[in-house]
Write an enzyme that holds these catalytic residues in place. Sequence first.
Site, mmCIF file in Angstrom:
data_model
loop_
_atom_site.group_PDB
_atom_site.id
_atom_site.type_symbol
_atom_site.label_atom_id
_atom_site.label_comp_id
_atom_site.label_asym_id
_atom_site.label_seq_id
_atom_site.Cartn_x
_atom_site.Cartn_y
_atom_site.Cartn_z
ATOM 1 N N LYS A 274 0.849 -1.192 0.000
ATOM 2 C CA LYS A 274 0.000 0.000 0.000
ATOM 3 C C LYS A 274 0.893 1.254 0.000
ATOM 4 C CE LYS A 274 -2.535 3.238 2.520
ATOM 5 N NZ LYS A 274 -2.009 4.186 1.567
ATOM 6 N N GLU B 201 9.260 2.400 11.097
ATOM 7 C CA GLU B 201 10.286 3.450 11.046
ATOM 8 C C GLU B 201 9.549 4.765 10.841
ATOM 9 O OE1 GLU B 201 13.217 3.161 12.007
ATOM 10 O OE2 GLU B 201 13.334 0.976 12.044
ATOM 11 N N CYS C 202 13.216 11.895 6.281
ATOM 12 C CA CYS C 202 13.059 11.579 7.704
ATOM 13 C C CYS C 202 14.348 11.884 8.457
ATOM 14 C CB CYS C 202 12.668 10.117 7.870
ATOM 15 S SG CYS C 202 13.776 9.005 7.007
ATOM 16 N N GLU D 100 8.306 17.540 14.498
ATOM 17 C CA GLU D 100 8.797 17.359 13.128
ATOM 18 C C GLU D 100 8.009 18.258 12.173
ATOM 19 O OE1 GLU D 100 7.826 13.670 10.996
ATOM 20 O OE2 GLU D 100 9.948 13.522 10.460
HETATM 21 P P1 NAD Z 1 1.904 8.899 7.075
HETATM 22 O O1 NAD Z 1 2.130 8.273 8.403
HETATM 23 O O2 NAD Z 1 0.826 9.907 6.964
HETATM 24 O O3 NAD Z 1 1.569 7.780 5.988
HETATM 25 C C1 NAD Z 1 2.421 6.667 5.765
HETATM 26 C C2 NAD Z 1 1.592 5.545 5.157
HETATM 27 O O4 NAD Z 1 0.653 5.087 6.128
HETATM 28 C C3 NAD Z 1 0.782 5.978 3.936
HETATM 29 O O5 NAD Z 1 0.767 4.942 2.989
HETATM 30 C C4 NAD Z 1 -0.601 6.198 4.529
HETATM 31 O O6 NAD Z 1 -1.651 6.085 3.599
HETATM 32 C C5 NAD Z 1 -0.653 5.074 5.561
HETATM 33 N N1 NAD Z 1 -1.657 5.271 6.607
HETATM 34 C C6 NAD Z 1 -2.175 6.427 7.048
HETATM 35 N N2 NAD Z 1 -3.095 6.195 8.026
HETATM 36 C C7 NAD Z 1 -3.123 4.860 8.210
HETATM 37 C C8 NAD Z 1 -3.855 4.003 9.083
HETATM 38 N N3 NAD Z 1 -4.719 4.468 9.964
HETATM 39 N N4 NAD Z 1 -3.621 2.671 9.013
HETATM 40 C C9 NAD Z 1 -2.705 2.179 8.152
HETATM 41 N N5 NAD Z 1 -2.007 2.936 7.282
HETATM 42 C C10 NAD Z 1 -2.199 4.264 7.315
HETATM 43 O O7 NAD Z 1 3.324 9.493 6.618
HETATM 44 P P2 NAD Z 1 3.651 10.348 5.307
HETATM 45 O O8 NAD Z 1 3.061 11.707 5.458
HETATM 46 O O9 NAD Z 1 3.330 9.553 4.096
HETATM 47 O O10 NAD Z 1 5.246 10.434 5.407
HETATM 48 C C11 NAD Z 1 5.935 11.389 6.173
HETATM 49 C C12 NAD Z 1 6.371 10.775 7.493
HETATM 50 O O11 NAD Z 1 7.127 9.591 7.265
HETATM 51 C C13 NAD Z 1 7.290 11.693 8.283
HETATM 52 O O12 NAD Z 1 6.927 11.642 9.634
HETATM 53 C C14 NAD Z 1 8.668 11.069 8.084
HETATM 54 O O13 NAD Z 1 9.604 11.350 9.097
HETATM 55 C C15 NAD Z 1 8.324 9.618 8.034
HETATM 56 N N6 NAD Z 1 9.370 8.850 7.371
HETATM 57 C C16 NAD Z 1 10.164 8.037 8.137
HETATM 58 C C17 NAD Z 1 11.194 7.318 7.547
HETATM 59 C C18 NAD Z 1 12.088 6.426 8.370
HETATM 60 O O14 NAD Z 1 12.736 5.552 7.793
HETATM 61 N N7 NAD Z 1 12.145 6.610 9.675
HETATM 62 C C19 NAD Z 1 11.410 7.407 6.165
HETATM 63 C C20 NAD Z 1 10.570 8.239 5.424
HETATM 64 C C21 NAD Z 1 9.553 8.949 6.032
#
Ligand code: NAD
Length: 482
Positions: A175, A250, A284, A382
Amino acid sequence: MTDTRYQYIDGEWIEGDSDDEMTVRNPAVPDDPLATFPRADREQTRNAVDVATEASEAWEETTPDERDSLLYDIADLIDDNVDELAQTLTKEEGKALSSSRGEVSRAAEIFRFFASYARTATGETIPSSDPDTFTYTIREPLGTVALVTPWNFPIATPSWKLATALVTGNTVVFKPSSQTPMIAKQLVELLERAGVPDGVVNLVVGSGSTVGDELTTNDGIDGISFTGSTGVGRQIAQAAADRGIPIQTEMGGKNPQVVLPDADIEDAADAAIGGAFGLTGQACTATSRLIVHEDVIDELTDAVVERAESLSVGPGMDDPDMGPAVSEEQDETNFDYIDIAKEAGATLLTGGTRPDGLESGYYIEPTVFTDVTSDMRIAQEEVFGPVLSIMEASDFDEAIEIANDVEFGLSSSVFTADMASARRFANAIEAGVVKVNGATTGSQIQMPFGGMKASSSETQKEMGQTAYEFYTHEKAVYRTDP
Ligand code: NAD
């Protein structure tokens, strides 16, 4: 007419079953949508899980040779299509074209790196206390795993999860983020072309609250690898804990770069600029706090501001230093945090506004604040945008105290000429990635990647020599021959 079939289930490209439509926008030209198509719904997601479960047995039985040659073929196809993939990535996510090309090439490299694990990822032979009993461990795939990914590295992150899951014999329901379904579709099309059997990889595009939620609660899912925000990650980890399945999350960061008085100030300034403003601050591991010894803070601040003001901002397709923010929501967040920082008493040194002539996209100038202290929200939360906070420390211990005074613990960096200070930093810093005289951003595929504290569930790291462990059960075997 554009193809609106974004769901890939059991080897077929099909339309989403939901009444809801998803529109993908170019953040450089948001008024001109790139694609509109129906989302998947819960029932379709369940179907994808069932299909992946059915495909498990046959996929698990494939030989290491078959799996490694498939992953090498995927890598070659990604390399062959680097231009097309990079253009899609830039149009959909906004990053500069050269960064997109770099990310696509890295995705190919990732498939190559993990291909070799088909033949080498294995258990161990362990000395037995009983001479008649042979003791060893074996590793077996979990079964069907859900891969849930964010938008900021929309081909690299899915690739390191897909490659590791596949090479260890798991089937997948993938997904992607709703911001970046086009690059996800193109990646899965290449997997299909490489010969991934029907049902082994399934793509389900829809909202987090329906598709994501179904994947995290469905009984057919045997493990979840999630990358994204801390809020969502913790919710998923809770749901997985209730079912007792392995979870890898992560999440967010608030990464510090510490600069000591003996540091090379020009190098430290270059790293801070790359770390804070590369990829529009949407990594991130982006540098968000520059913690500087009082003896060099004026010199470093001048160097950082001068560099920030010289960066070019514009559409990713023109390959500027900095593209737009990914979405209207992130654009609003960036400007909200400018206000939050000002209201708390931080001093804006440069940036904080939309650049002239770029009113229509989600642009913001590279932004630098100083006089930031740990009690301010700008020092704790963040932003995920190009906003750098400079914080002053009177000595090494205070710098470490400030660096650790956040809930996150993803990446970190120290600039110093003294390797004893570097070692003390590496020991004292609460972060999963530690750089000495390097930016907080960037990592090598063969090194383990992941955070501490609120940045990670700290189960197993991604990437690196042992990333495959997450995707496998380990059994301890005691064999006493008759
Ligand atoms: P997000 O948490 O909004 O979404 C991530 C994924 O989770 C998406 O596919 C989203 O559709 C899905 N999702 C959202 N709600 C959900 C739910 N209730 N149940 C299951 N899945 C759900 O994050 P984003 O805005 O896409 O990305 C930015 C964030 O990701 C930032 O906080 C960044 O730091 C983090 N990030 C972390 C790393 C790492 O390796 N630590 C790497 C890249 C990004």
